[in-house]
Design an enzyme around this catalytic site. Structure first.
Site, short mmCIF file in Angstrom:
data_model
loop_
_atom_site.label_atom_id
_atom_site.label_comp_id
_atom_site.label_asym_id
_atom_site.label_seq_id
_atom_site.Cartn_x
_atom_site.Cartn_y
_atom_site.Cartn_z
N LYS A 164 32.39 26.23 50.74
CA LYS A 164 32.67 27.48 51.79
C LYS A 164 31.68 28.65 51.46
CE LYS A 164 37.48 26.88 53.50
NZ LYS A 164 38.80 27.30 53.53
N ASN B 11 33.75 28.21 57.28
CA ASN B 11 34.77 27.07 57.15
C ASN B 11 34.21 26.02 58.16
OD1 ASN B 11 35.98 28.13 59.45
ND2 ASN B 11 37.97 27.53 58.53
N ALA C 216 44.69 37.59 47.21
CA ALA C 216 43.35 38.14 47.42
C ALA C 216 42.32 37.02 47.42
CB ALA C 216 42.93 39.16 46.87
P1 NDP Z 1 42.16 30.76 46.45
O1 NDP Z 1 42.22 29.86 45.12
O2 NDP Z 1 40.75 31.32 46.59
O3 NDP Z 1 43.31 32.07 46.22
C1 NDP Z 1 44.42 31.63 45.52
C2 NDP Z 1 45.27 33.08 45.71
O4 NDP Z 1 46.80 32.93 45.12
C3 NDP Z 1 44.84 34.11 44.62
O5 NDP Z 1 45.14 35.43 45.13
C4 NDP Z 1 45.55 33.93 43.46
O6 NDP Z 1 45.68 35.02 42.54
C5 NDP Z 1 47.00 33.69 44.01
N1 NDP Z 1 47.89 32.90 43.28
C6 NDP Z 1 47.98 31.59 42.97
N2 NDP Z 1 48.93 31.45 42.11
C7 NDP Z 1 49.65 32.54 41.97
C8 NDP Z 1 50.80 32.76 41.14
N3 NDP Z 1 51.69 32.07 40.59
N4 NDP Z 1 51.17 34.24 41.24
C9 NDP Z 1 50.61 35.31 42.03
N5 NDP Z 1 49.32 34.84 42.78
C10 NDP Z 1 48.98 33.37 42.59
O7 NDP Z 1 42.81 30.00 47.35
P2 NDP Z 1 42.84 30.06 48.86
O8 NDP Z 1 42.94 31.61 49.30
O9 NDP Z 1 41.65 29.47 49.64
O10 NDP Z 1 44.08 29.44 49.64
C11 NDP Z 1 45.28 29.92 49.25
C12 NDP Z 1 46.39 29.05 50.11
O11 NDP Z 1 46.17 29.13 51.42
C13 NDP Z 1 46.27 27.53 49.41
O12 NDP Z 1 47.66 27.05 49.38
C14 NDP Z 1 45.76 26.93 51.04
O13 NDP Z 1 46.35 25.79 51.22
C15 NDP Z 1 46.20 28.03 51.98
N6 NDP Z 1 45.33 27.89 53.28
C16 NDP Z 1 46.11 27.71 54.58
C17 NDP Z 1 45.24 27.81 55.59
C18 NDP Z 1 45.99 27.53 56.89
O14 NDP Z 1 45.28 27.03 57.83
N7 NDP Z 1 47.41 27.37 56.95
C19 NDP Z 1 43.79 27.90 55.44
C20 NDP Z 1 43.19 28.42 54.16
C21 NDP Z 1 44.24 28.07 53.29
P3 NDP Z 1 44.80 35.47 41.49
O15 NDP Z 1 43.54 36.08 42.29
O16 NDP Z 1 45.46 36.32 40.35
O17 NDP Z 1 44.36 34.16 40.80
#
Ligand code: NDP
Length: 288
Positions: A75, A96, A137
């Site tokens: 991406k 995307n 974030a």
């Molecule tokens: P990223 O890996 O870029 O970000 C993940 C985020 O989740 C970070 O902010 C991370 O925090 C946080 N996180 C993960 N586990 C924990 C936890 N146990 N406690 C606290 N914070 C946590 O992923 P994306 O943003 O790309 O995707 C996130 C979700 O969104 C995925 O599950 C994906 O499937 C979904 N998604 C859904 C879409 C839709 O159309 N419905 C489109 C795109 C994504 P930290 O920064 O501290 O690691």
């Protein structure tokens, strides 16, 4: 062969690594069938290694693809290989969806737009003037928060575990939009303001197979006046939304956002409006 027969394939798809379990093909091909586009249009799941991305984009041009989706890990890395970026995708620094305009490849980001459409169409909520809290974030949060800020949201509070990503999104909003923004470190049982209008789980907590996991926040802060949203599309009924529901809040699941972001890309590629009901049904048939 009849004179007016046209068997030329119009190609779209997704570049990713891995792509084997990416279900977007199911909803897009269902929409092709529904609009009788399925003789010509094809959506392909294409495995592209990170080091092959540039040549894959060259191939896309030479085979005259109508467009492509990008998923993990492409991406951000695709940006230098495109001719132009839509202003919101440029701000987010992530694409995307790629669409063609003549010979040009234009980078778009439909994730946040899909979320906005879900907010407007399914929850009947206009984001203008609203106070929003984001849990997370990452890439999804960036796309959604930027679209909300550009649509006139009053304030965005970002609660994130890693300060680096939280602060980075906070700065992005502050420096590029007129929306107020703040970062709050995510401590166990974190609280948020009671006058919040929209609460969004934009983390991966609750995604299959970790279906019983729930964000570690103070759920007493959720009131019946809030709209509570989750990005998790599979399964759409997350424990996070179940608690919000029980507290009387209106809820929006991640399946709607997934369908709308795909529908927006579909229209960019084909010029036709797909049925979101057909796309949603197709996805539900393959999700756990
Ligand atoms: P990223 O890996 O870029 O970000 C993940 C985020 O989740 C970070 O902010 C991370 O925090 C946080 N996180 C993960 N586990 C924990 C936890 N146990 N406690 C606290 N914070 C946590 O992923 P994306 O943003 O790309 O995707 C996130 C979700 O969104 C995925 O599950 C994906 O499937 C979904 N998604 C859904 C879409 C839709 O159309 N419905 C489109 C795109 C994504 P930290 O920064 O501290 O690691």
């Amino acid at each position: 062969m009849s004179e007016d027969a046209n068997y030329k394939s119009e190609l779209v798809g997704v570049f990713g690594h891995p792509v084997a379990e990416n279900p977007t093909i199911v909803m897009i091909e269902a929409a092709f069938r529904d609009l009788n586009l399925n003789l010509n249009w094809r959506y392909l799941n294409i495995e592209v290694l990170p080091e092959d991305l540039q040549t894959a984009v060259v191939g896309l041009r030479s085979m005259q693809f109508k467009g492509i989706n990008l998923t993990i890990p492409h991406k951000v890395n695709v940006l230098p290989f495109l001719d132009r970026l839509a202003p919101d995708a440029k701000l987010m620094g992530a694409v995307n969806t790629v669409r063609r305009e003549g010979d040009l490849l234009i980078g778009e980001n439909t994730d946040g737009k899909g979320f906005l459409r879900s907010l407007r169409d399914d929850a009947g909520l206009d984001p203008s003037g609203k106070r929003v809290v984001f849990l997370g974030a990452g890439g999804a949060a960036r796309a959604m928060a930027i679209e909300l800020a550009l649509s006139g949201a009053e304030s965005i509070l970002i609660i994130n575990r890693s300060a680096e990503r939280g602060e980075s999104l906070n700065r992005l909003i502050k420096e590029n939009t007129s929306c107020e923004s703040e970062y709050l470190p995510w401590v166990s049982g974190v609280s948020f303001p009671s006058d919040t209008d929209v609460l969004v789980n934009a983390t991966s907590i609750g995604l299959f197979p970790n279906v019983t996991e729930k964000a570690d926040i103070n759920y007493d802060c959720i009131s019946r006046d809030m709209v509570v949203c989750d990005v998790i599309p599979n399964p759409p009924k997350t424990p996070f939304l179940a608690v919000a529901n029980a507290r009387g809040a209106r809820t929006l699941d991640g399946l709607g956002m997934l369908v709308y972001q795909g529908a927006i890309a579909f229209r960019m590629w084909t010029g036709q409006e797909p049925s979101v009901e057909v796309m949603k049904e197709a996805l539900e048939s393959v999700f756990q």
